[in-house]
Design a protein around this motif. Structure first.
Motif, PDB file in Angstrom:
ATOM      1  N   SER A 151      20.572 -50.127  40.223  1.00 42.15           N
ATOM      2  CA  SER A 151      21.040 -49.556  38.950  1.00 42.15           C
ATOM      3  C   SER A 151      20.573 -48.110  38.807  1.00 42.15           C
ATOM      4  CB  SER A 151      20.459 -50.339  37.763  1.00 42.15           C
ATOM      5  OG  SER A 151      20.535 -51.728  37.955  1.00 42.15           O
TER       6      SER A 151
ATOM      7  N   TRP B 241      22.798 -47.963  31.672  1.00 44.75           N
ATOM      8  CA  TRP B 241      22.627 -48.241  33.103  1.00 44.75           C
ATOM      9  C   TRP B 241      23.951 -48.540  33.773  1.00 44.75           C
ATOM     10  CZ3 TRP B 241      18.148 -47.372  35.531  1.00 44.75           C
ATOM     11  CH2 TRP B 241      17.009 -47.203  34.722  1.00 44.75           C
ATOM     12  N   PHE B 242      24.091 -48.008  34.985  1.00 46.38           N
ATOM     13  CA  PHE B 242      25.286 -48.273  35.804  1.00 46.38           C
ATOM     14  C   PHE B 242      24.825 -48.954  37.080  1.00 46.38           C
ATOM     15  CE2 PHE B 242      27.977 -46.264  39.298  1.00 46.38           C
ATOM     16  CZ  PHE B 242      28.970 -47.233  39.221  1.00 46.38           C
ATOM     17  N   ASP B 243      25.443 -50.083  37.384  1.00 46.95           N
ATOM     18  CA  ASP B 243      25.142 -50.767  38.636  1.00 46.95           C
ATOM     19  C   ASP B 243      26.075 -50.260  39.732  1.00 46.95           C
ATOM     20  OD1 ASP B 243      23.000 -52.729  38.429  1.00 46.95           O
ATOM     21  OD2 ASP B 243      24.209 -53.620  36.838  1.00 46.95           O
TER      22      ASP B 243
ATOM     23  N   CYS C 128      26.070 -54.782  42.735  1.00 50.45           N
ATOM     24  CA  CYS C 128      26.418 -55.936  41.892  1.00 50.45           C
ATOM     25  C   CYS C 128      26.164 -55.635  40.424  1.00 50.45           C
ATOM     26  CB  CYS C 128      25.643 -57.173  42.328  1.00 50.45           C
ATOM     27  SG  CYS C 128      23.860 -56.955  42.429  1.00 50.45           S
ATOM     28  N   SER C 129      27.109 -56.090  39.573  1.00 52.27           N
ATOM     29  CA  SER C 129      26.936 -55.894  38.141  1.00 52.27           C
ATOM     30  C   SER C 129      27.140 -57.191  37.359  1.00 52.27           C
ATOM     31  CB  SER C 129      27.901 -54.830  37.620  1.00 52.27           C
ATOM     32  OG  SER C 129      29.231 -55.195  37.889  1.00 52.27           O
ATOM     33  N   TYR C 130      27.912 -58.130  37.895  1.00 52.92           N
ATOM     34  CA  TYR C 130      28.165 -59.383  37.166  1.00 52.92           C
ATOM     35  C   TYR C 130      27.373 -60.530  37.763  1.00 52.92           C
ATOM     36  CZ  TYR C 130      32.165 -56.902  35.319  1.00 52.92           C
ATOM     37  OH  TYR C 130      32.952 -55.986  34.712  1.00 52.92           O
TER      38      TYR C 130
ATOM     39  N   PRO D 207      27.755 -59.916  32.389  1.00 55.48           N
ATOM     40  CA  PRO D 207      27.114 -58.617  32.665  1.00 55.48           C
ATOM     41  C   PRO D 207      25.627 -58.605  32.271  1.00 55.48           C
ATOM     42  CG  PRO D 207      28.845 -58.404  30.971  1.00 55.48           C
ATOM     43  CD  PRO D 207      28.624 -59.880  31.196  1.00 55.48           C
TER      44      PRO D 207
ATOM     45  N   GLY E 113      21.159 -53.622  33.672  1.00 50.45           N
ATOM     46  CA  GLY E 113      21.383 -53.468  35.112  1.00 50.45           C
ATOM     47  C   GLY E 113      20.971 -54.683  35.923  1.00 50.45           C
ATOM     48  N   TYR E 114      21.895 -55.180  36.719  1.00 47.49           N
ATOM     49  CA  TYR E 114      21.610 -56.282  37.649  1.00 47.49           C
ATOM     50  C   TYR E 114      20.619 -55.783  38.705  1.00 47.49           C
ATOM     51  CZ  TYR E 114      23.179 -60.717  39.965  1.00 47.49           C
ATOM     52  OH  TYR E 114      23.273 -61.973  40.501  1.00 47.49           O
TER      53      TYR E 114
ATOM     54  N   LYS F 117      33.219 -47.799  42.925  1.00 43.09           N
ATOM     55  CA  LYS F 117      33.398 -47.705  41.476  1.00 43.09           C
ATOM     56  C   LYS F 117      33.010 -46.294  41.031  1.00 43.09           C
ATOM     57  CE  LYS F 117      30.179 -51.537  41.012  1.00 43.09           C
ATOM     58  NZ  LYS F 117      29.408 -52.387  40.124  1.00 43.09           N
TER      59      LYS F 117
ATOM     60  N   CYS G  69      31.624 -44.647  37.484  1.00 40.17           N
ATOM     61  CA  CYS G  69      31.220 -44.838  36.093  1.00 40.17           C
ATOM     62  C   CYS G  69      31.376 -43.487  35.392  1.00 40.17           C
ATOM     63  CB  CYS G  69      29.767 -45.302  36.017  1.00 40.17           C
ATOM     64  SG  CYS G  69      29.221 -45.585  34.326  1.00 40.17           S
TER      65      CYS G  69
END
Ligand SMILES: Cc1cc2nc3c(=O)[nH]c(=O)nc-3n(C[C@H](O)[C@H](O)[C@H](O)COP(=O)(O)OP(=O)(O)OC[C@H]3O[C@@H](n4cnc5c(N)ncnc54)[C@H](O)[C@@H]3O)c2cc1C
Length: 421
Positions: free
Chosen positions: A45, A53-55, A58-60, A177, A181-182, A263, A265
């Motif tokens: 993250s 926070w942006f992962d 993995c995010s989910y 989510p 952050g994951y 991705k 963000c």
């Protein structure tokens, strides 16, 4: 770094860390060596704005009902958004063609096409076939454009390269989510595992009764080795094996390449989505221009001013090569398709991932190519009770996920304990 242990674990991602914890519980010693400067691997993250926070990976929390990280987060007191697990349900997704939402009739035709694709895949897999998804769907259907983009983003390969059986094998469930952050969750959970960072494994010698691993910080000895590196790393030959891995093992890794999902963000200086805009949006144009490529994006899922645009397969690799400004432009254009051009005036910052060129993974996550769904089991098989394999690519039904990687580490630790004790 201990010079002699029961197990040398290569990699401190979710699978390497869970293997270490399980080995400890089983009373075995280990040394974890990690090539990069941090733990977590593809769980990572970054703070795009204060408290936001942006992962990048993995995010989910997929398959939330069976995902061990849900309980781990609860134990650690880390919040997970259990009330937001319905993001990908049909009635939560917006569909936009050429910048306008589908009418009810169009949506019905669109949804019917998706159902037909799913039924064709199911029928083929039930017959015991493992064809490319592109062989099973109507490529001329106008709604195939967003379908192909969504599938490439989900599977990391385009549909002509994706095994229908591997895709179909993935177990369903809610996708929850993690607000902070994951990647942060995995790093917090894994921080008590001793790891030798910045230590690249270059060569594994498994010709004798034990194992010797040459690393950038010297040679390690162990009774066994557990590799958790991605197939991108394995297939690139970044780790030399003596003797070389048998053909069937190399074929298993080659049949499960690490494809690309990237991705971007985008953070905005205000809420550009409005209260009804939160959710998942799929947008496409009837155009051949690469800058108009279809994509899906998450709008302000956590109630924060971010949009996260997803792309996969060849387009994701191509965007990565164009660089950050072009990737941001693509992402903002997709968000503007749905929320209007004014969003362009409110961008504060963006982060674009570049997983294909990430040296420690060489891709995002694994996907079987046609005819290779069965290779996951082979990839997981140990060699000579000395060389063990874990990581997201070795898993079935939870393949390509962070919790699948976790489960593979526990599985491999058990296999090692069965041999050593
Ligand atoms: C864009 C993207 C989106 C994703 N979205 C989701 C999602 O929403 N939910 C989900 O569950 N999963 C998702 N995933 C997948 C998930 O992140 C991975 O499946 C999981 O984190 C992989 O864990 P791992 O332990 O198998 O591998 P890794 O995390 O890759 O760990 C392997 C480690 O080995 C290290 N290493 C490599 N080579 C060497 C070497 N030679 N010597 C020493 N160390 C080495 C690497 O640095 C790495 O830390 C996503 C991944 C990506 C990239």
């Amino acid at each position: 770094m201990s010079s002699e242990s029961d197990v040398i674990i290569i990699g401190a991602g979710s699978s390497g860390l869970s293997a270490a914890k399980e080995l400890s519980r089983l009373g075995l010693s280990y040394t974890v060596v990690e090539g990069s400067h941090r733990i977590g691997g593809r769980a990572y993250s970054e703070e795009i704005a204060p408290g936001v926070w942006f992962d990048l990976g993995c995010s989910y929390l997929h398959q939330a009902h069976a995902n061990p990280f849900v309980a781990i987060a609860d134990e650690l007191g880390i919040p997970v958004a259990k009330d937001k697990g319905d993001l990908f349900e049909d009635d939560r997704i917006g569909h936009y063609r050429n910048g306008r939402p589908l009418t009810e009739e169009e949506l019905a035709v669109h949804n019917r096409f998706w159902e037909e694709c799913h039924s064709a895949i199911e029928a083929s897999v039930t017959r015991g076939k493992d064809l490319a998804i592109s062989e099973l769907v109507d490529l001329e259907n106008p709604y195939c454009i967003p379908y192909m983009a969504a599938m490439a983003s989900l599977n990391t390969l385009d549909i002509d390269e994706t095994s229908a059986a591997d895709y179909f094998d993935f177990g369903g469930g809610q996708d929850i989510p993690v607000p902070n952050g994951y990647g942060n969750l995995v790093a917090t959970w894994g921080h008590d595992v001793p790891v030798s960072l910045n230590t690249k494994v270059e060569k594994i010698d498994w010709s004798g009764p034990g194992i010797s691993a040459e690393t950038s910080k010297g040679t390690l000895k162990g009774k066994t080795v557990l590799t958790t590196v991605s197939n991108g790393v394995l297939n690139a030959g970044d780790i030399l094996f003596n003797p070389v891995l048998p053909d069937w093992k190399q074929e298993a890794a080659l049949g499960l390449p690490t494809g690309t999902e990237n991705k971007v963000c985008v953070h905005f200086d205000r809420d550009v989505f409005g209260p009804d805009g939160r959710g998942w949006h799929s947008t496409w144009h009837d155009s051949d221009k690469t800058e108009d490529h279809a994509a899906g994006f998450e709008a302000s899922v956590m109630g924060l001013n971010t949009g996260i645009v997803f792309t996969g397969g060849r387009h994701a690799v191509w965007m990565e090569k164009q660089g950050q400004p072009a990737f941001e432009d693509f992402a903002v254009s997709r968000i503007a398709d749905v929320f209007g051009n004014d969003v362009r005036n409110h961008v504060t910052r963006s982060i674009a991932t570049a997983w294909t060129s990430e040296p420690w993974t060489k891709g995002s996550y694994s996907m079987a190519t046609p005819g290779n769904a069965h290779q996951r089991q082979k990839l997981a098989k140990p060699l000579n009770d000395r060389l063990f394999f874990a990581g997201e690519a070795t898993v079935q039904t939870a393949q390509a996920t962070c919790h699948g990687a976790y489960l593979s580490g526990v599985r491999a630790a058990g296999e090692i304990a069965a041999v050593l004790t």
